[in-house]
Design an enzyme around this catalytic site. Structure first.
Site, PDB file in Angstrom:
ATOM      1  N   PRO A  72    -104.017 -62.707  28.699  1.00  0.00           N
ATOM      2  CA  PRO A  72    -103.515 -61.731  29.677  1.00  0.00           C
ATOM      3  C   PRO A  72    -104.635 -61.214  30.574  1.00  0.00           C
ATOM      4  CG  PRO A  72    -102.787 -61.177  27.446  1.00  0.00           C
ATOM      5  CD  PRO A  72    -103.817 -62.255  27.318  1.00  0.00           C
ATOM      6  N   GLU A  73    -104.381 -61.232  31.865  1.00  0.00           N
ATOM      7  CA  GLU A  73    -105.282 -60.583  32.808  1.00  0.00           C
ATOM      8  C   GLU A  73    -104.492 -59.457  33.471  1.00  0.00           C
ATOM      9  OE1 GLU A  73    -107.912 -62.821  35.227  1.00  0.00           O
ATOM     10  OE2 GLU A  73    -108.107 -64.471  33.816  1.00  0.00           O
ATOM     11  N   ARG A 133    -101.674 -64.134  18.083  1.00  0.00           N
ATOM     12  CA  ARG A 133    -103.053 -64.183  17.584  1.00  0.00           C
ATOM     13  C   ARG A 133    -103.521 -62.889  16.937  1.00  0.00           C
ATOM     14  NH1 ARG A 133    -107.025 -67.131  21.600  1.00  0.00           N
ATOM     15  NH2 ARG A 133    -108.363 -66.697  19.815  1.00  0.00           N
ATOM     16  N   ARG A 187    -118.885 -67.860  31.852  1.00  0.00           N
ATOM     17  CA  ARG A 187    -117.511 -68.362  31.954  1.00  0.00           C
ATOM     18  C   ARG A 187    -117.453 -69.601  32.848  1.00  0.00           C
ATOM     19  NH1 ARG A 187    -113.937 -64.493  30.290  1.00  0.00           N
ATOM     20  NH2 ARG A 187    -112.621 -66.314  30.007  1.00  0.00           N
TER      21      ARG A 187
END
Ligand SMILES: [Zn+2]
Length: 251
Positions: free
Chosen positions: A2-3, A111, A239
């Site tokens: 999720p962003e 998760r 990243r």
């Protein structure tokens, strides 16, 4: 993962469907998701109360209640909020509010990296990426020698930009992720802010950050969907980063 767009959708879902409903019971038995609270502690604070607002800053989300306590809900790496859906049979509903009217709100999280917490600490989180003013954006983003991508992902500078959103926004603004942030001029900073807001609006409407225009082209043999040049790739700020080798040159 999720962003900001996913969190905004979760916030809007709560705002639209969960406010003003009396909480009859709370399942806060997952002591990892509800840490540091003991089982029953969140329940005791919320039972008999209602959520009265749903708020977000960056990827942090919280709900005010009519009892004065604040419920923080974090989606973690894979979580989402569901309202009035059939309970998950696989144990993925890690935290649940049961409403007096028979409905429910759950943090559904395969998760188990999401969290529910009372009175969350929002200190150290910068202004929200979708709401920051032009002057504050110039001031906060346009400084320092860090690569631009690392700068906009620094949550103390600007809250809510994750890896995919950063690549989408820099591609839209035609800016190199490698440029030192402090080198950008005012016009470039304003353009970056404009594209950031546009990308957030667009991907929130479409269903999440994965719907960004350049996201499907983030791969080794990818080409820019705008000009057809090869996508460049490097690790920036830890990243994996993709950008258009022609339109986003470091100059
Ligand atoms: Zn291009």
């Amino acid at each position: 993962m999720p962003e900001l767009p996913e969190v905004e959708r979760a916030r809007a879902l709560i705002e639209e469907h969960a406010l003003g409903r009396r909480i009859a019971a709370v399942d806060d038995s997952d002591t990892y998701v509800c840490r540091p609270h003991a089982p029953g502690e969140i329940a005791a604070a919320l039972e008999g109360r209602e959520l009265v607002s749903a708020n977000r800053r960056g990827k942090a989300m919280w709900c005010d209640t009519d009892g004065g306590v604040v419920l923080g809900l974090h989606l973690g790496m894979a979580g989402r909020i569901v309202v009035d859906e059939t309970p998950a049979t696989n144990g993925w509903d890690r935290f649940t509010l049961l409403f007096e009217d028979g409905g429910r709100l759950a943090l559904r999280d395969k998760r188990r990296l999401g969290r529910a917490i009372l009175d969350p600490d929002l200190g150290g989180v910068g202004p929200d990426a979708a709401l920051i003013s032009r002057d504050a954006f110039r001031e906060r983003v346009g400084h320092g020698g860090a690569p631009l991508k690392a700068r906009i992902m620094d949550q103390s500078v600007l809250a809510g930009v994750g890896n995919l959103l950063a690549d989408e926004v820099l591609w839209r603004a035609r800016l190199s992720p490698l440029r030192p942030a402090g080198e950008l001029d005012t016009e470039e900073l304003d353009r970056l802010r404009r594209e950031l807001r546009a990308a957030i609006r667009m991907t929130t409407r479409r269903g999440g950050v994965h719907t960004g225009d350049v996201i499907p082209h983030r791969r080794r043999d990818g080409v820019c969907p705008r000009c057809g040049a090869d996508m460049a790739r490097a690790t920036i700020g830890g990243r994996t980063t993709y950008w258009c080798s022609a339109e986003q040159s470091a100059g």
